[in-house]
Scaffold this active site. Structure first.
Site, short mmCIF file in Angstrom:
data_model
loop_
_atom_site.label_atom_id
_atom_site.label_comp_id
_atom_site.label_asym_id
_atom_site.label_seq_id
_atom_site.Cartn_x
_atom_site.Cartn_y
_atom_site.Cartn_z
N HIS A 29 3.53 75.93 19.01
CA HIS A 29 4.26 75.36 17.76
C HIS A 29 5.68 75.02 17.77
O HIS A 29 6.15 73.87 17.54
CB HIS A 29 3.97 76.05 16.60
CG HIS A 29 4.43 75.61 15.27
ND1 HIS A 29 3.82 75.21 14.12
CD2 HIS A 29 5.68 75.57 14.91
CE1 HIS A 29 4.48 74.84 13.21
NE2 HIS A 29 5.72 74.98 13.43
N GLU A 30 6.37 75.94 18.34
CA GLU A 30 7.92 75.57 18.35
C GLU A 30 8.32 75.07 19.85
O GLU A 30 9.32 74.26 19.61
CB GLU A 30 8.51 77.37 18.47
CG GLU A 30 8.21 78.21 17.32
CD GLU A 30 8.59 77.64 16.06
OE1 GLU A 30 9.67 76.74 16.06
OE2 GLU A 30 8.22 77.85 14.78
N HIS A 33 8.43 71.40 18.47
CA HIS A 33 9.56 71.10 17.85
C HIS A 33 10.55 70.91 18.74
O HIS A 33 11.13 69.61 18.73
CB HIS A 33 9.88 72.18 16.89
CG HIS A 33 9.06 72.25 15.61
ND1 HIS A 33 8.72 71.17 14.90
CD2 HIS A 33 8.59 73.30 14.78
CE1 HIS A 33 7.82 71.52 13.82
NE2 HIS A 33 7.80 72.82 13.88
#
Length: 227
Positions: A29-30, A33
């Protein structure tokens, strides 16, 4: 052991599976980003070493502990400077959206692998052996957790990705007005995740939705590949 069972939001015997699933889910997820922010011209995350799949870089200790004992949590947020984007609003939407989308994709891939193992007979459908039971538990945890994180992060309240998406989708005039109430929105978010009464109508339905979604996706793959 009884104390830990009461303290943890999840069953103690499933804790290792949740930790592994969280490590993968939060990291991807990170990373998503950070990767897209850097790709779009903002090197902030890259300079901080966040464009990596190393879990240690993305984990937030307090966020992990709260997720395990309260059912919600977070990883270390990726810093993004939208002023470095050539198209700030459009690219900010994409950078915010790829986080939840990465969890959706992980959940789908997990369901696909689980379905293939199930159909091919690699794992016993009844799950008699300890290995079969472990595989069943892990994939159920992994799939549901990623679908939950996808839904949870789409809530349009700061500091979640859903808020950043809405903030950039709305016309600048309306977005500016919303930003004035951002501190109150954060308070609302904290109340939702802290108060059991509000969790019942917010967090709990998301878990139910994630469970239903995982069952539906798994059934689709079993139907497609099971003949």
């Amino acid at each position: 052991m009884d104390f830990l069972d009461q303290l943890l939001y999840f069953p103690l015997e499933q804790l290792p599976f949740y930790l592994i699933a969280l490590m993968i889910a939060f990291t991807v997820h990170e990373f998503s980003h950070a990767y897209f922010a850097n790709k779009f011209g903002d090197p902030t995350a890259k300079l901080l070493g966040r464009v990596t799949l190393n879990p240690a870089v993305h984990f937030d200790f307090l966020g992990i502990v709260l997720l395990l004992i309260a059912g919600f949590g977070w990883a270390r947020p990726v810093p993004v400077n939208r002023e470095n984007f050539s198209h700030p609003r459009r690219m900010s939407i994409i950078v915010a959206a790829v986080g939840p989308l990465s969890n959706l994709l992980l959940g789908i891939v997990g369901a696909l692998i689980y379905a293939v193992l199930y159909i091919s007979g690699v794992i016993d459908p009844i799950g008699i052996t300890r290995t079969d039971q472990a595989i069943h538990i892990f994939f159920n945890v992994f799939i549901q957790l990623n679908f939950f994180l996808c839904l949870f992060n789409l809530i349009p309240l700061p500091p979640l990705d859903g808020y950043r998406i809405v903030e950039n989708v709305l016309p600048p005039r309306i977005s500016a007005k919303i930003q004035r109430f951002e501190q109150w929105s954060i308070l609302i978010f904290l109340l939702i995740i802290v108060l059991p009464m509000l969790q019942k109508y917010t967090i709990a339905p998301l878990y139910l939705g994630a469970r239903a979604l995982s069952i539906d996706v798994l059934n689709i793959f079993i139907t497609l590949f099971g003949g």
